[in-house]
Write a protein that holds these residues in place. Sequence first.
Motif, PDB file in Angstrom:
ATOM      1  N   GLN A   1       0.830  -1.213   0.000  1.00 50.60           N
ATOM      2  CA  GLN A   1       0.000   0.000   0.000  1.00 50.60           C
ATOM      3  C   GLN A   1       0.862   1.260   0.000  1.00 50.60           C
ATOM      4  O   GLN A   1       0.608   2.212  -0.748  1.00 50.60           O
ATOM      5  CB  GLN A   1      -0.903  -0.002   1.230  1.00 50.60           C
ATOM      6  N   ALA A   2       1.893   1.280   0.850  1.00 53.20           N
ATOM      7  CA  ALA A   2       2.767   2.443   0.935  1.00 53.20           C
ATOM      8  C   ALA A   2       3.457   2.713  -0.398  1.00 53.20           C
ATOM      9  O   ALA A   2       3.608   3.869  -0.818  1.00 53.20           O
ATOM     10  CB  ALA A   2       3.800   2.242   2.042  1.00 53.20           C
ATOM     11  N   VAL A   3       3.894   1.646  -1.073  1.00 53.51           N
ATOM     12  CA  VAL A   3       4.545   1.798  -2.366  1.00 53.51           C
ATOM     13  C   VAL A   3       3.540   2.240  -3.433  1.00 53.51           C
ATOM     14  O   VAL A   3       3.821   3.136  -4.237  1.00 53.51           O
ATOM     15  CB  VAL A   3       5.229   0.473  -2.771  1.00 53.51           C
ATOM     16  N   ALA A   4       2.361   1.637  -3.436  1.00 50.81           N
ATOM     17  CA  ALA A   4       1.343   1.992  -4.433  1.00 50.81           C
ATOM     18  C   ALA A   4       0.924   3.451  -4.314  1.00 50.81           C
ATOM     19  O   ALA A   4       0.661   4.115  -5.326  1.00 50.81           O
ATOM     20  CB  ALA A   4       0.134   1.071  -4.290  1.00 50.81           C
ATOM     21  N   ARG A   5       0.862   3.966  -3.106  1.00 60.71           N
ATOM     22  CA  ARG A   5       0.505   5.379  -2.924  1.00 60.71           C
ATOM     23  C   ARG A   5       1.490   6.290  -3.642  1.00 60.71           C
ATOM     24  O   ARG A   5       1.102   7.306  -4.244  1.00 60.71           O
ATOM     25  CB  ARG A   5       0.464   5.715  -1.431  1.00 60.71           C
ATOM     26  N   GLN A   6       2.765   5.946  -3.579  1.00 64.75           N
ATOM     27  CA  GLN A   6       3.768   6.758  -4.265  1.00 64.75           C
ATOM     28  C   GLN A   6       3.674   6.599  -5.773  1.00 64.75           C
ATOM     29  O   GLN A   6       3.846   7.556  -6.530  1.00 64.75           O
ATOM     30  CB  GLN A   6       5.173   6.375  -3.767  1.00 64.75           C
ATOM     31  N   MET A   7       3.401   5.401  -6.223  1.00 67.67           N
ATOM     32  CA  MET A   7       3.238   5.174  -7.662  1.00 67.67           C
ATOM     33  C   MET A   7       2.060   5.975  -8.205  1.00 67.67           C
ATOM     34  O   MET A   7       2.129   6.552  -9.298  1.00 67.67           O
ATOM     35  CB  MET A   7       3.037   3.681  -7.938  1.00 67.67           C
ATOM     36  N   VAL A   8       0.988   6.017  -7.458  1.00 67.27           N
ATOM     37  CA  VAL A   8      -0.187   6.796  -7.866  1.00 67.27           C
ATOM     38  C   VAL A   8       0.142   8.282  -7.842  1.00 67.27           C
ATOM     39  O   VAL A   8      -0.233   9.042  -8.745  1.00 67.27           O
ATOM     40  CB  VAL A   8      -1.386   6.490  -6.956  1.00 67.27           C
ATOM     41  N   ARG A   9       0.878   8.708  -6.818  1.00 63.43           N
ATOM     42  CA  ARG A   9       1.229  10.129  -6.685  1.00 63.43           C
ATOM     43  C   ARG A   9       2.046  10.611  -7.877  1.00 63.43           C
ATOM     44  O   ARG A   9       1.822  11.715  -8.387  1.00 63.43           O
ATOM     45  CB  ARG A   9       2.006  10.345  -5.384  1.00 63.43           C
ATOM     46  N   PHE A  10       2.988   9.786  -8.336  1.00 68.35           N
ATOM     47  CA  PHE A  10       3.840  10.194  -9.449  1.00 68.35           C
ATOM     48  C   PHE A  10       3.280   9.792 -10.814  1.00 68.35           C
ATOM     49  O   PHE A  10       3.871  10.116 -11.844  1.00 68.35           O
ATOM     50  CB  PHE A  10       5.246   9.615  -9.264  1.00 68.35           C
ATOM     51  N   GLU A  11       2.156   9.078 -10.804  1.00 66.80           N
ATOM     52  CA  GLU A  11       1.438   8.714 -12.026  1.00 66.80           C
ATOM     53  C   GLU A  11       2.334   8.020 -13.046  1.00 66.80           C
ATOM     54  O   GLU A  11       2.265   8.289 -14.249  1.00 66.80           O
ATOM     55  CB  GLU A  11       0.802   9.964 -12.656  1.00 66.80           C
ATOM     56  N   GLN A  12       3.175   7.105 -12.553  1.00 68.01           N
ATOM     57  CA  GLN A  12       4.066   6.381 -13.449  1.00 68.01           C
ATOM     58  C   GLN A  12       3.848   4.868 -13.418  1.00 68.01           C
ATOM     59  O   GLN A  12       4.528   4.127 -14.117  1.00 68.01           O
ATOM     60  CB  GLN A  12       5.534   6.690 -13.093  1.00 68.01           C
ATOM     61  N   GLY A  13       2.905   4.412 -12.616  1.00 62.41           N
ATOM     62  CA  GLY A  13       2.667   2.988 -12.517  1.00 62.41           C
ATOM     63  C   GLY A  13       3.844   2.266 -11.896  1.00 62.41           C
ATOM     64  O   GLY A  13       4.720   2.876 -11.277  1.00 62.41           O
ATOM     65  N   GLY A  14       3.885   0.943 -12.060  1.00 65.20           N
ATOM     66  CA  GLY A  14       4.978   0.174 -11.490  1.00 65.20           C
ATOM     67  C   GLY A  14       4.599  -1.280 -11.307  1.00 65.20           C
ATOM     68  O   GLY A  14       3.530  -1.727 -11.744  1.00 65.20           O
ATOM     69  N   SER A  15       5.491  -2.022 -10.654  1.00 62.63           N
ATOM     70  CA  SER A  15       5.275  -3.448 -10.451  1.00 62.63           C
ATOM     71  C   SER A  15       5.521  -3.808  -8.989  1.00 62.63           C
ATOM     72  O   SER A  15       6.525  -3.410  -8.403  1.00 62.63           O
ATOM     73  CB  SER A  15       6.221  -4.262 -11.341  1.00 62.63           C
ATOM     74  N   ILE A  16       4.587  -4.565  -8.425  1.00 63.44           N
ATOM     75  CA  ILE A  16       4.680  -5.030  -7.040  1.00 63.44           C
ATOM     76  C   ILE A  16       4.633  -6.548  -7.038  1.00 63.44           C
ATOM     77  O   ILE A  16       3.769  -7.146  -7.686  1.00 63.44           O
ATOM     78  CB  ILE A  16       3.541  -4.450  -6.184  1.00 63.44           C
ATOM     79  N   VAL A  17       5.569  -7.161  -6.324  1.00 64.36           N
ATOM     80  CA  VAL A  17       5.619  -8.612  -6.199  1.00 64.36           C
ATOM     81  C   VAL A  17       5.642  -8.973  -4.722  1.00 64.36           C
ATOM     82  O   VAL A  17       6.431  -8.417  -3.948  1.00 64.36           O
ATOM     83  CB  VAL A  17       6.870  -9.198  -6.882  1.00 64.36           C
ATOM     84  N   ILE A  18       4.772  -9.870  -4.321  1.00 64.85           N
ATOM     85  CA  ILE A  18       4.744 -10.352  -2.940  1.00 64.85           C
ATOM     86  C   ILE A  18       5.194 -11.805  -2.938  1.00 64.85           C
ATOM     87  O   ILE A  18       4.703 -12.614  -3.737  1.00 64.85           O
ATOM     88  CB  ILE A  18       3.336 -10.231  -2.328  1.00 64.85           C
ATOM     89  N   ILE A  19       6.135 -12.125  -2.054  1.00 65.49           N
ATOM     90  CA  ILE A  19       6.609 -13.506  -1.965  1.00 65.49           C
ATOM     91  C   ILE A  19       5.584 -14.327  -1.194  1.00 65.49           C
ATOM     92  O   ILE A  19       5.346 -14.107  -0.006  1.00 65.49           O
ATOM     93  CB  ILE A  19       7.977 -13.591  -1.276  1.00 65.49           C
ATOM     94  N   ALA A  20       4.959 -15.256  -1.887  1.00 65.14           N
ATOM     95  CA  ALA A  20       3.998 -16.171  -1.265  1.00 65.14           C
ATOM     96  C   ALA A  20       4.727 -17.483  -0.993  1.00 65.14           C
ATOM     97  O   ALA A  20       5.852 -17.489  -0.487  1.00 65.14           O
ATOM     98  CB  ALA A  20       2.791 -16.375  -2.178  1.00 65.14           C
ATOM     99  N   SER A  21       4.131 -18.608  -1.309  1.00 65.55           N
ATOM    100  CA  SER A  21       4.758 -19.911  -1.105  1.00 65.55           C
ATOM    101  C   SER A  21       3.872 -20.976  -1.734  1.00 65.55           C
ATOM    102  O   SER A  21       2.651 -20.809  -1.819  1.00 65.55           O
ATOM    103  CB  SER A  21       4.921 -20.204   0.384  1.00 65.55           C
ATOM    104  N   MET A  22       4.490 -22.079  -2.132  1.00 72.88           N
ATOM    105  CA  MET A  22       3.672 -23.210  -2.543  1.00 72.88           C
ATOM    106  C   MET A  22       2.784 -23.662  -1.395  1.00 72.88           C
ATOM    107  O   MET A  22       1.732 -24.279  -1.604  1.00 72.88           O
ATOM    108  CB  MET A  22       4.548 -24.364  -3.014  1.00 72.88           C
ATOM    109  N   SER A  23       3.188 -23.325  -0.164  1.00 79.05           N
ATOM    110  CA  SER A  23       2.412 -23.697   1.031  1.00 79.05           C
ATOM    111  C   SER A  23       1.085 -22.955   1.106  1.00 79.05           C
ATOM    112  O   SER A  23       0.236 -23.306   1.929  1.00 79.05           O
ATOM    113  CB  SER A  23       3.227 -23.423   2.291  1.00 79.05           C
TER     114      SER A  23
END
Length: 309
Positions: free
Chosen positions: A178-200
């Motif tokens: 969320q904190a990163v997305a807020r900055q991406m929205v503020r600068f209107e440049q988009g971006g990529s977010i990856v969250i490490i999940a697990s096969m578990s």
Amino acid sequence: MRSQRLAHRLLITRPLPSLRPSIQALPVVPRFAFSTTTSRREHDRTTKLLPEFGLRDKIILVSGGARGLGLTQAEALLEAGATVYALDILPSPSSSFHPIAERARLDLGTNLHYRQIDVRDVPALNETISAIADEHGRLDGLIAAAGIQQETPALEYTAEDANRMFSVNVTGAFMTAQAVARQMVRFEQGGSIVIIASMSGSVANRGLICPAYNASKAAVLQLGRNLAMEWGEHGIRVNTISPGYIVTQMVEELFERFPERKTEWPKQNMLGRLSGPREYRGAAVFLMSDASSFMTGADLKIDGGHSAW
């Protein structure tokens, strides 16, 4: 017999300098080899061969990036040209961090920075990420790799332990994104977010007693899909990576306590071996770069076929 508990940071422990004989079947994964005479121009010429994988001038954060998988992926991002900020709860990063930071500055023409932060401290998290975005006038990516694990039978799990697990693995990942997305929205440049999940998050691991951890990773998978749905209109892509068993120092210590796992775990996937942190480098660069520009709301499963039986 009273059960024993094991709590450790998942996926961000220091990779083993060498693996034991039963795990030496790991392949050698190609990497960029830079000497002190390697110039930024030479590096840029190499990345132009596949320009969509280039990350030059991109600003990317890696939570849990002080060691282990997070640091390994951070190094790959540096080699692709990105400026990387490692965020971690440790007062100072591991000893492996500083040679990588020096190599980034001297050989790769970029920088690796460190910021101490607990992902559960949301005000500090937002302040830190906002300051980084302000300094560069942009924020292009995040790999959220911070997490913890605890092995305890479900009948003995306490609410306190479960809440701690979810506060780091789910809420912490959510608030970082969320904190990163807020900055991406503020600068209107988009971006990529990856969250490490697990096969578990998709299967119940045979013989691994981690009900709260597995539930937290299932939540991360659903979180990633929902964030992708909401933030796509802002040009923000959100994906997850689901690793299989990764050999780390903590896992080797676990094998000392449960030696049967050292022989049984490799049998549970189609390749008949365990993975090393370096086998997730390419996934990090792919998902942060334009090479995955039409990929969002997806999970990249890298588990040796464990969950495909």
